[in-house]
Design a protein around this motif. Structure first.
Motif, PDB file in Angstrom:
ATOM      1  N   ILE A   1       0.827  -1.205   0.000  1.00  0.00           N
ATOM      2  CA  ILE A   1       0.000   0.000   0.000  1.00  0.00           C
ATOM      3  C   ILE A   1       0.858   1.251   0.000  1.00  0.00           C
ATOM      4  N   LEU A   2       1.927   1.214   0.771  1.00  0.00           N
ATOM      5  CA  LEU A   2       2.813   2.373   0.824  1.00  0.00           C
ATOM      6  C   LEU A   2       3.375   2.666  -0.574  1.00  0.00           C
ATOM      7  N   ALA A   3       3.756   1.583  -1.277  1.00  0.00           N
ATOM      8  CA  ALA A   3       4.286   1.757  -2.629  1.00  0.00           C
ATOM      9  C   ALA A   3       3.229   2.369  -3.534  1.00  0.00           C
ATOM     10  N   ILE A   4       1.977   1.892  -3.361  1.00  0.00           N
ATOM     11  CA  ILE A   4       0.915   2.432  -4.213  1.00  0.00           C
ATOM     12  C   ILE A   4       0.714   3.909  -3.905  1.00  0.00           C
ATOM     13  N   ILE A   5       0.754   4.250  -2.613  1.00  0.00           N
ATOM     14  CA  ILE A   5       0.490   5.642  -2.246  1.00  0.00           C
ATOM     15  C   ILE A   5       1.573   6.581  -2.773  1.00  0.00           C
ATOM     16  N   LEU A   6       2.830   6.152  -2.649  1.00  0.00           N
ATOM     17  CA  LEU A   6       3.907   7.081  -2.994  1.00  0.00           C
ATOM     18  C   LEU A   6       4.408   6.919  -4.432  1.00  0.00           C
ATOM     19  N   ALA A   7       4.627   5.670  -4.871  1.00  0.00           N
ATOM     20  CA  ALA A   7       5.259   5.480  -6.173  1.00  0.00           C
ATOM     21  C   ALA A   7       4.281   5.688  -7.323  1.00  0.00           C
ATOM     22  N   MET A   8       3.053   5.214  -7.126  1.00  0.00           N
ATOM     23  CA  MET A   8       2.116   5.262  -8.242  1.00  0.00           C
ATOM     24  C   MET A   8       1.856   6.694  -8.738  1.00  0.00           C
ATOM     25  N   PRO A   9       1.589   7.623  -7.835  1.00  0.00           N
ATOM     26  CA  PRO A   9       1.368   8.978  -8.342  1.00  0.00           C
ATOM     27  C   PRO A   9       2.599   9.527  -9.065  1.00  0.00           C
ATOM     28  N   VAL A  10       3.782   9.226  -8.532  1.00  0.00           N
ATOM     29  CA  VAL A  10       4.998   9.747  -9.154  1.00  0.00           C
ATOM     30  C   VAL A  10       5.151   9.200 -10.571  1.00  0.00           C
ATOM     31  N   ILE A  11       5.000   7.878 -10.691  1.00  0.00           N
ATOM     32  CA  ILE A  11       5.139   7.269 -12.026  1.00  0.00           C
ATOM     33  C   ILE A  11       4.092   7.825 -12.982  1.00  0.00           C
ATOM     34  N   GLN A  12       2.854   7.913 -12.483  1.00  0.00           N
ATOM     35  CA  GLN A  12       1.795   8.418 -13.369  1.00  0.00           C
ATOM     36  C   GLN A  12       2.041   9.859 -13.777  1.00  0.00           C
ATOM     37  N   LEU A  13       2.576  10.635 -12.839  1.00  0.00           N
ATOM     38  CA  LEU A  13       2.822  12.043 -13.152  1.00  0.00           C
ATOM     39  C   LEU A  13       3.945  12.178 -14.192  1.00  0.00           C
ATOM     40  N   ILE A  14       4.882  11.240 -14.154  1.00  0.00           N
ATOM     41  CA  ILE A  14       5.966  11.301 -15.146  1.00  0.00           C
ATOM     42  C   ILE A  14       5.437  10.937 -16.529  1.00  0.00           C
ATOM     43  N   ILE A  15       4.581   9.916 -16.576  1.00  0.00           N
ATOM     44  CA  ILE A  15       4.179   9.367 -17.882  1.00  0.00           C
ATOM     45  C   ILE A  15       2.942  10.040 -18.476  1.00  0.00           C
ATOM     46  N   LEU A  16       1.900  10.204 -17.646  1.00  0.00           N
ATOM     47  CA  LEU A  16       0.607  10.573 -18.224  1.00  0.00           C
ATOM     48  C   LEU A  16       0.572  11.898 -18.999  1.00  0.00           C
ATOM     49  N   PRO A  17       1.237  12.945 -18.517  1.00  0.00           N
ATOM     50  CA  PRO A  17       1.142  14.195 -19.279  1.00  0.00           C
ATOM     51  C   PRO A  17       1.662  14.060 -20.710  1.00  0.00           C
ATOM     52  N   LEU A  18       2.577  13.115 -20.917  1.00  0.00           N
ATOM     53  CA  LEU A  18       3.090  12.909 -22.281  1.00  0.00           C
ATOM     54  C   LEU A  18       1.998  12.363 -23.189  1.00  0.00           C
ATOM     55  N   ALA A  19       1.062  11.626 -22.566  1.00  0.00           N
ATOM     56  CA  ALA A  19       0.006  11.015 -23.375  1.00  0.00           C
ATOM     57  C   ALA A  19      -1.148  11.976 -23.599  1.00  0.00           C
ATOM     58  N   ALA A  20      -1.237  12.987 -22.724  1.00  0.00           N
ATOM     59  CA  ALA A  20      -2.391  13.874 -22.804  1.00  0.00           C
ATOM     60  C   ALA A  20      -2.093  15.054 -23.712  1.00  0.00           C
ATOM     61  N   ASN A  21      -2.133  14.830 -24.965  1.00  0.00           N
ATOM     62  CA  ASN A  21      -1.809  15.890 -25.907  1.00  0.00           C
ATOM     63  C   ASN A  21      -2.925  16.011 -26.919  1.00  0.00           C
ATOM     64  N   TYR A  22      -3.535  17.185 -26.926  1.00  0.00           N
ATOM     65  CA  TYR A  22      -4.625  17.311 -27.881  1.00  0.00           C
ATOM     66  C   TYR A  22      -4.282  18.213 -29.052  1.00  0.00           C
ATOM     67  N   GLU A  23      -3.045  18.217 -29.451  1.00  0.00           N
ATOM     68  CA  GLU A  23      -2.728  18.965 -30.653  1.00  0.00           C
ATOM     69  C   GLU A  23      -3.382  18.269 -31.832  1.00  0.00           C
TER      70      GLU A  23
END
Lengths: 372, 368
Positions: free
Chosen positions: A21-43
Motif C-alpha cells: 500500500i505504501l508503494a501504491i500511495i507514494l510510487a504510483m502517483p509519481v510514475i503516473q505524473l511522469i508518464i501521463l502528461p506525455l500522453a495527454a496531448n490534444y494537438e
C-alpha cells in the motif's frame, strides 16, 4: 492528546507495515505524473489525408503539395475511387478525403468556378471541425494565389485590410505539458486522499475492530482525527513529491508562491479527506466504499476541467461542477503555477474550499455517530 | 458440472443479498452515461472574453457584435484600458482579450488598413490557438463582407461532408469511451475484490481443500459479475438510444457479443490482480488508483493515440479498453461489420487467454 498520539502511532504503523500500500500511495502517483502528461496531448496535427486526384494537372498537384506541406496533414496515399478512400477511413487509415474532380484546372480557368469535395470522419467532432477548418483555409489561400497569378494586379490595393496581431500570454511557446502536469498532479493528490480515507474506516467496520474502539474510552473526534491526520500528511507529501517531479522531468517551476499553493492544498486535502470519511460512514463494506468513491471520482475527473473545458458544458453541468471540489483545485493549481496568481486572485476559491472542508467533515462526524 | 452451478448459485446469492452494492452497481453506469453523454465535449464554446475598445466607432461595434453573436464567445465585460488586462486574466475566468486601437474605423476607411490586437490566455495552449483562430475568422468574415470578395473570379468552393456525426456532437465519441472505461473498472474491481476477500477472511483455504478444481472456484466468482455487467451494457445502450439519441448503426448482436468478450477480458484481469495481491485494500487501490487515469488516457477517446510518443503508443496496446473503444466506435457509430473489428476481437481473445493462463499458473504455486 495522549490518546490521539497513540492512535496516530497505531495508524502510521498500520500504513508503514503494509509495503504494497505504501508503494501504491507514494510510487504510483509519481510514475503516473511522469508518464501521463506525455500522453495527454490534444494537438490536432498529423491528420491523415487520402487524396483522390481525378485531374492530374499542375493545379491539382500544387494544391496537394500545399495541403501536405502545411504541417497539419499527413498524406497516407492516393485512392483510385471514393469507395476505396472511404474504406481507408473505415480502417482508421485516413481521417479526411480530398477529392479533386476531373478537369479541375481547365474548368477553373474557363468557367471561373470549380468545386472540391472533402469528406471527414466526424466521430470525434472536434478533430473533424478543426481539420475541416484547416483544410478550408489552406484551399482559400491557394485560391488567392491563383487569383494573384491570373489577374493583372492593380498598382494599389483599394480594399481595406484588417491586420490581426495576436499574442499568447503566460505560455508563449504553447507548451501543452505546462498545462497538463499541474492538472494531473491535482488529480493524483485527490485520488490518494479520497480513496485512502474512504477505505479506512470501512475497513475497521468490516474487520469488526471498530466495535473495540467504540467500547474504549476513545472519543469520536479522536478517532476521526486519528484517521484523518495520517492521510492528510501523506497527501501533502505526495503533493510535494509531485512538485519535485514536475520540476525535474518537465522543468515546471511555479510562477506564483509555493507557500500559497501549499496553503491551498492543506485546506483542500481536509475537504477531500472529509469527503472520503463521509462516504465511509455510509458504507458497510470496502466494496461499497470503493464503488461509491469510484462513482464520484470519475465525475470529479471528467467534469473538473482537467481534460475538457467547463465553459463549454451546458448550464446544468456547470452547476454540477460548482459542487466539485476538484474543479477549484485544478483552477488554483494552474493559476498559481502558470500565471503566478496571488492570494487575492484565489481568495474566492479558498473560501469555497474551506466551506467544503467544514461541511464535509462535520457531516462525516455527525453521520458516524448515528451509525455506530 | 452440477457442483459448478451450485457454486455459481452461492456466489449469486452473495451478490444479490447486498442490496446497497447492487443499487450502486446498476445505478452508477446509468447516471454516468447520462452526465457524460450530455456534458462532455472537446468543443470550445462560450469562452469568456474581455474587450478593450479605444475606438468606439461603427466598425469596432460591428465586429464586437459579430463576436458576441458567435457561439464561441461570451463577452464578460468591456474594459476601459489595457492596464486592467493582467488582473482580468489572473483572477481566472477570462480566456481572451480583443483590443481595438483609437480611430479604428477611420484608419480602415482612409488608410485602408487598421489593426486589431488579440491576446489569448495560453495557459491552455489548445484553447488559446482555437480561440485566436475563431476570432480571426470572424474578423476575416467581416472584412470580406466589406470587400464582397465573393464576386472575385476563379472561385474554388469546397463542399464538406461530415461522416457519421454531421452535427459534430460530443456523444458519438464520448459514449463508447465512457462505456469502455466504466465496464473495465467495474469488472476488474469487482472480481479482484471478491476473490481477495476469501483470501483475507481465510475462507479460500476451505474452498481449495474441497474436491473442486481451483479454476472452477475462481470462475464461479466471475460468472455473477459477467451477468450483471451484461445487464449494464444493455441499460447503457438503451439509454444512449432513447435519451442521447445515438442510434446503433451496426449489428446489435455483434455489439453485444463483443461487449461480453470485453467483460470476460476485464474479469480475467480482475482474477489476475486478485491472485497477485493479498488484501482487499491493495487489490482495490491497484485496480482503481492504478488504472483509472491510464485507462482514461490510453484508450484513445480523450486524446488521440497517434499524438503520443512512440513508447506510449506501444504501451497503449496493452490497455484492453483501447480495443473495445475501437470496436464499439466502429460497430455502433460507423455501422461496420465483423470484417472491420476482427483484429481487435482477436487481440481481446488473446489477452483473455494469456491472463487466465498466468493467473492459473501463479495461483497453483501460491497454494501448494
Amino acid at each position: 492528546m495522549r490518546i490521539l498520539r497513540f492512535l496516530l502511532i497505531k495508524e502510521f504503523k498500520q500504513i508503514f507495515r503494509n509495503r504494497a500500500i505504501l508503494a501504491i500511495i507514494l510510487a504510483m502517483p509519481v510514475i503516473q505524473l511522469i508518464i501521463l502528461p506525455l500522453a495527454a496531448n490534444y494537438e490536432v496535427k498529423n491528420i491523415n489525408l487520402a487524396v483522390i486526384d481525378n485531374d492530374h494537372s499542375d493545379y491539382s498537384r500544387d494544391l496537394i503539395t500545399k495541403v501536405t506541406s502545411s504541417g497539419y496533414f499527413r498524406l497516407t496515399g492516393y485512392s483510385q475511387s471514393y469507395r476505396k478512400a472511404l474504406h481507408s477511413v473505415e480502417e482508421d487509415k485516413a481521417d479526411i478525403i480530398l477529392e479533386i474532380p476531373k478537369n479541375f484546372e481547365k474548368e477553373l480557368l474557363t468557367e471561373n468556378q470549380q468545386q472540391l469535395f472533402i469528406t471527414i470522419n466526424a466521430v470525434n467532432g472536434t478533430k473533424a471541425g478543426l481539420g475541416g477548418g484547416y483544410i478550408s483555409s489552406i484551399i482559400q489561400e491557394y485560391n488567392n494565389q491563383i487569383r494573384i497569378k491570373n489577374i493583372v494586379p492593380d498598382k494599389f490595393n483599394p480594399m481595406p485590410v484588417i491586420e490581426i496581431t495576436s499574442s499568447n500570454w503566460y505560455n508563449p511557446n504553447l507548451n501543452y505539458q505546462l498545462y497538463m502536469v499541474p492538472g494531473v498532479l491535482a488529480m493524483l493528490v485527490t485520488l490518494v486522499g479520497g480513496f485512502l480515507s474512504a477505505l479506512n474506516i470501512v475497513k475497521e467496520k468490516e474487520g469488526g475492530t471498530i466495535e473495540q474502539i467504540n467500547v474504549s474510552p476513545i472519543k469520536k473526534y479522536h478517532f476521526i482525527l486519528g484517521k484523518l491526520i495520517p492521510f492528510w500528511i501523506l497527501g501533502n507529501v505526495v503533493f510535494g513529491l509531485g512538485l519535485i517531479v514536475s520540476w525535474i522531468f518537465y522543468g515546471i517551476v511555479p510562477l506564483g508562491s509555493i507557500l500559497l499553493l501549499y496553503g491551498f492544498v492543506v485546506l483542500y486535502l481536509l475537504a477531500i479527506l472529509g469527503f472520503g470519511l463521509l462516504v465511509s460512514t455510509f458504507c458497510e463494506t470496502q466494496q461499497q466504499a470503493m464503488l461509491i468513491m469510484f462513482f464520484f471520482i470519475m465525475i470529479f475527473v471528467l467534469m473538473g476541467g482537467l481534460f475538457t473545458s467547463i465553459d463549454s458544458m451546458p448550464e446544468w453541468a456547470k452547476t454540477v461542477s460548482r459542487f466539485n471540489p476538484v474543479s477549484y483545485f485544478i483552477d488554483v493549481i494552474r493559476m498559481v503555477i502558470i500565471k503566478g496568481s496571488t492570494f487575492q486572485d484565489i481568495k474566492p476559491h479558498m473560501l469555497i474550499i474551506i466551506c467544503f472542508a467544514i461541511v464535509l467533515n462535520f457531516a462525516a462526524v455527525l453521520n458516524y455517530r448515528k451509525t455506530s | 458440472m452440477k457442483q459448478f452451478f451450485t457454486f455459481i448459485n452461492k456466489e449469486f446469492l452473495h451478490v444479490l443479498r447486498d442490496r446497497k452494492t447492487l443499487l450502486i452497481l446498476f445505478g452508477m453506469p446509468v447516471v454516468q452515461i447520462l452526465i457524460f453523454g450530455f456534458a462532455l465535449t472537446n468543443e470550445v464554446k462560450n469562452s469568456k472574453i474581455v474587450v478593450v475598445d479605444y475606438a468606439k466607432d461603427v466598425a469596432s461595434k460591428e465586429i464586437i457584435n459579430k463576436i458576441e453573436a458567435s457561439r464561441y464567445f461570451e463577452i464578460d465585460h468591456v474594459l476601459s484600458g489595457t492596464n486592467e488586462l493582467e488582473k482580468a486574466f489572473e483572477t481566472g475566468k477570462i480566456k481572451m482579450a480583443v483590443i481595438f486601437p483609437e480611430n479604428f474605423n477611420s484608419n480602415l476607411l482612409h488608410q485602408n488598413k487598421a489593426q486589431i490586437q488579440i491576446i489569448a490566455d495560453a495557459s491552455d495552449p489548445n484553447q488559446a490557438t482555437t480561440l485566436t483562430n475563431y476570432a480571426s475568422s470572424i474578423i476575416a468574415d467581416y472584412q470580406s463582407e466589406m470587400n464582397q470578395l465573393n464576386l472575385a473570379p476563379y472561385r474554388i468552393q469546397s463542399q464538406i461532408k461530415m461522416l457519421y456525426n454531421p452535427q459534430l456532437k460530443g456523444a458519438p465519441n464520448f459514449v463508447p469511451g465512457v462505456m469502455a472505461l466504466i465496464l473495465m473498472l467495474i469488472c476488474v474491481m469487482m472480481t479482484a475484490i471478491s476473490i481477495v476477500k476469501e483470501k483475507e477472511m481465510g475462507t479460500m483455504e476451505i474452498l481449495l481443500v474441497s474436491p473442486f478444481k481451483p479454476i472452477l472456484v475462481i470462475l464461479s466468482k466471475a460468472v455473477p459479475y459477467l451477468i450483471l455487467s451484461t445487464i449494464n451494457v444493455a441499460s447503457i445502450l438503451l439509454l444512449s438510444f432513447f435519451v442521447l439519441e445515438l442510434p446503433i448503426k451496426g449489428n446489435l448482436i455483434l455489439l453485444f457479443s463483443e461487449s461480453i468478450l470485453f467483460i470476460i477480458t476485464c474479469l480475467t484481469l480482475g482474477i489476475f490482480i486478485s491472485v497477485k495481491t493479498d488484501s482487499m485494500q491493495t487489490a482495490m487501490l491497484l485496480s482503481l488508483m492504478g488504472m483509472l487515469l491510464p485507462t482514461l488516457l490510453f484508450s484513445g477517446f480523450m486524446f488521440p493515440v497517434e499524438n503520443m510518443p512512440i513508447p506510449l503508443q506501444i504501451f497503449s496496446n496493452i490497455v484492453p479498453a483501447k480495443w473495445y473503444y475501437i470496436i464499439v466506435k466502429r460497430i455502433m457509430i460507423e455501422g461496420l461489420g465483423f470484417a472491420a473489428v476482427w483484429k481487435e476481437t482477436l487481440i481481446l481473445i488473446g489477452t483473455t487467454i494469456f491472463l487466465l493462463f498466468i493467473s492459473l499458473k501463479s495461483f497453483k504455486i501460491r497454494m501448494s
